[in-house]
Design a protein around this motif. Structure first.
Motif, short mmCIF file in Angstrom:
data_model
loop_
_atom_site.label_atom_id
_atom_site.label_comp_id
_atom_site.label_asym_id
_atom_site.label_seq_id
_atom_site.Cartn_x
_atom_site.Cartn_y
_atom_site.Cartn_z
N UNK A 143 -0.75 -3.70 -20.00
CA UNK A 143 -0.03 -4.50 -19.12
C UNK A 143 -0.39 -3.98 -18.04
N UNK A 144 -0.27 -4.88 -16.76
CA UNK A 144 -1.77 -4.38 -15.62
C UNK A 144 -0.72 -5.48 -14.58
N UNK A 145 -0.35 -4.33 -13.35
CA UNK A 145 0.01 -4.37 -12.33
C UNK A 145 -1.38 -4.61 -11.44
N UNK A 146 -1.05 -5.27 -10.33
CA UNK A 146 -1.88 -5.13 -9.25
C UNK A 146 -1.06 -5.25 -7.43
N UNK A 147 -1.13 -4.38 -6.41
CA UNK A 147 -1.30 -4.93 -5.57
C UNK A 147 -1.98 -4.83 -4.60
N UNK A 148 -1.99 -5.54 -3.84
CA UNK A 148 -2.87 -5.32 -2.16
C UNK A 148 -2.63 -5.22 -0.93
N UNK A 149 -3.19 -4.08 0.41
CA UNK A 149 -2.44 -5.11 1.06
C UNK A 149 -3.45 -3.63 2.85
N UNK A 150 -3.27 -4.67 4.04
CA UNK A 150 -4.33 -3.85 5.28
C UNK A 150 -4.23 -2.95 5.78
N UNK A 151 -4.21 -2.19 5.73
CA UNK A 151 -4.29 -1.25 6.64
C UNK A 151 -4.10 -0.75 7.91
N UNK A 152 -5.28 -1.40 8.78
CA UNK A 152 -5.49 -1.17 9.98
C UNK A 152 -6.76 -2.07 10.16
#
Length: 377
Positions: free
Chosen positions: A163-172
Motif C-alpha cells: 500500500x502507498x499513501x501520500x500527503x502534500x502541504x504548502x509550508x510557506x
C-alpha cells in the motif's frame, strides 16, 4: 530590491566567507549557533543542523499506537528545484547531504518516540509484520514552498509494495518561513490514521503469502530435509493462525515425508495428529493405511484404505473430480489386496504356530512363531 529567495548583498574581501556562513545559518534559523561553524569551516555538519532544527519540530499528536511491529525506513531529500536554490547560495553537495541526513534522523526519532506503531525496528527488519518506508521531500515553485510525504508499506520478506499513501502541504511563500519539520510529522500522523484500519488486512496478506511459500516447500520441497522443515514450519504457522485444516494437511504431508525415510513411528504420530484435527482428512486415512501396510498389519491397512475410498466417493459426489474418483477406485482395489494378504498372512501364522508346537524347526534360528511376532513389533 532583493528577490525573496536571494541573500542580501555580501561585502567584498575578507568578510565574504564569514558573511556566507552567517547567511547559511540565518537560512536554517540559528544565525548565532551556526555562524562560527559555517564561517570558519565552510560546511555545516549534520549534527549542527539537528541541534538547530530540533526545536522547530512539531511532535505528532498522542494517539494509541497502530498494532503492528514494523521495520522503519526514513529518507528525506531536497527536490531538484530546492537543491538548485541551495546551490545558488553557495551550498555544496556535502552541506545539502548533511541537511538531508539531519532531517531524516529527526523524523525517524519522532516516529519512534511518538509511538506511531506498537513496535518499531530501525531498517527493513525481515522479522517484522511490515516494512514502513517514510520518504519526505521539500520542493518549491514560483509561489510556494511545500513538503511531500510518501509512506509505503511493504512485505518484510520480499519488499513488494502492499500500500502507498501520500500527503502534500504548502509550508510557506518564503524560504525564511519554510520550516518543513513543523509540517512533516503531522502529515505522517495523518497517514497513520488513514492506514490504521487497513493494517490488520495488510499483516494478514503478508502472513498468507508467507504461509503459501511455506506450504509450497512442504508439498514440493526438492529434498526430504527441505520438505520436513517446510512442513514443520507450516504446522506452527497454521496453529498460530487457527487454520486447523491447513495444520492437518501439513501433518499429512510431513507423515508422507517420514514414510519415505521409513520412520514409521513419526509418520504414524503425524497421521494421528491430523485425524485429531480433522477426522475426515482423506489422505490421513490413506497414509495410515500405508503405514499399516509397511508394518504388515494388512487387516488394519484394508480398513484404512476402505475408509479413504469412502471419503473420496463422498467428496466426488459433492464436487465431481474425475482424477480423484479414479484414485478412489484404485485405493478400494488396494483394500481388497490387503484383505487377500491378510488371509495369506493368517495362514502363514497358523503354519508357524504349528511348526513351533511340533518343535520341528531345526533349521530355524529360534522358534518360528516367536520370530514372526518379533518382526511385527
Amino acid at each position: 530590491m532583493l528577490h525573496r529567495d536571494a541573500p542580501p548583498q555580501a561585502p567584498n574581501g575578507w568578510l565574504l566567507m564569514a558573511w556566507m556562513g552567517a547567511w547559511r545559518a540565518l537560512r536554517s534559523g540559528a544565525a548565532l549557533a551556526l555562524f562560527s561553524a559555517a564561517g570558519l569551516t565552510g560546511c555545516i555538519s549534520a549534527q549542527s543542523y539537528k541541534n538547530t532544527m530540533s526545536e522547530q519540530i512539531t511532535h505528532m499528536p498522542a494517539r494509541a499506537p497502530i498494532d503492528a511491529n514494523v521495520g522503519l525506513e526514513v529518507h528525506h531529500e531536497l527536490a531538484p528545484r530546492m537543491r538548485s536554490l541551495w546551490k545558488s547560495w553557495l551550498n555544496g553537495d556535502r552541506e545539502i547531504a548533511n541537511y538531508e541526513l539531519a532531517v531524516t534522523e529527526l523524523l525517524r526519532e519522532e516516529v519512534v518516540s511518538g509511538r506511531l506503531f506498537s513496535g518499531t525496528f530501525l531498517g527493513g527488519a525481515t522479522t517484522s509484520d511490515l516494512i514502513v518506508s517514510v520518504a519526505s521531500a521539500e520542493d518549491k515553485d514560483d509561489d510556494n514552498y511545500w513538503v511531500l510525504v510518501t509512506l509505503t508499506v511493504m512485505n518484510p520478506k520480499t519488499r513488494a509494495p502492499l500500500a502507498t499513501y501520500r500527503r502534500q502541504q504548502v509550508t510557506a511563500t518564503s524560504m525564511f518561513s519554510h520550516k518543513p519539520l513543523q509540517v512533516i510529522p503531522r502529515l505522517v500522523a495523518s497517514i497513520g490514521e488513514e492506514m490504521r484500519p487497513q493494517v490488520p488486512r495488510l499483516v494478514a496478506a503478508v502472513r498468507q503469502g508467507e504461509i503459501s511459500e511455506v506450504a509450497k516447500a512442504c508439498e514440493q520441497g526438492g529434498d526430504l530435509p527441505t520438505r520436513l522443515r517446510g512442513c514443520t514450519e507450516l504446522i506452527a504457522r497454521a496453529a498460530a493462525t487457527g487454520r486447523t485444516d491447513l495444520q492437518a494437511t501439513a501433518y499429512v504431508d510431513r507423515a508422507s515425508a517420514y514414510l519415505q525415510t521409513r520412520d514409521l513411528d513419526r509418520a504414524s504420530a503425524d497421521v494421528d495428529q491430523a485425524l485429531r484435527l480433522d477426522s475426515r482428512q482423506i489422505w490421513a486415512h490413506y497414509y495410515r493405511g500405508r503405514i499399516a501396510e509397511s508394518r504388515r498389519q494388512y487387516e488394519r491397512a484394508a480398513r484404512d484404505f476402505d475408509a479413504t475410498a469412502s471419503l473420496i466417493e463422498a467428496s466426488v459426489a459433492a464436487k465431481p473430480d474425475a482424477r480423484l474418483r479414479d484414485s478412489g477406485v484404485s485405493i478400494r482395489d488396494r483394500a481388497r489386496e490387503m484383505e487377500a494378504r491378510a488371509g495369506m498372512e493368517q495362514k502363514w501364522v497358523e503354519y508357524l504356530k504349528a511348526i513351533q508346537t511340533s518343535q520341528e524347526y531345526e533349521n530355524w534360528s529360534a522358534p518360528p512363531y516367536d520370530l514372526y511376532r518379533q518382526s511385527q513389533r
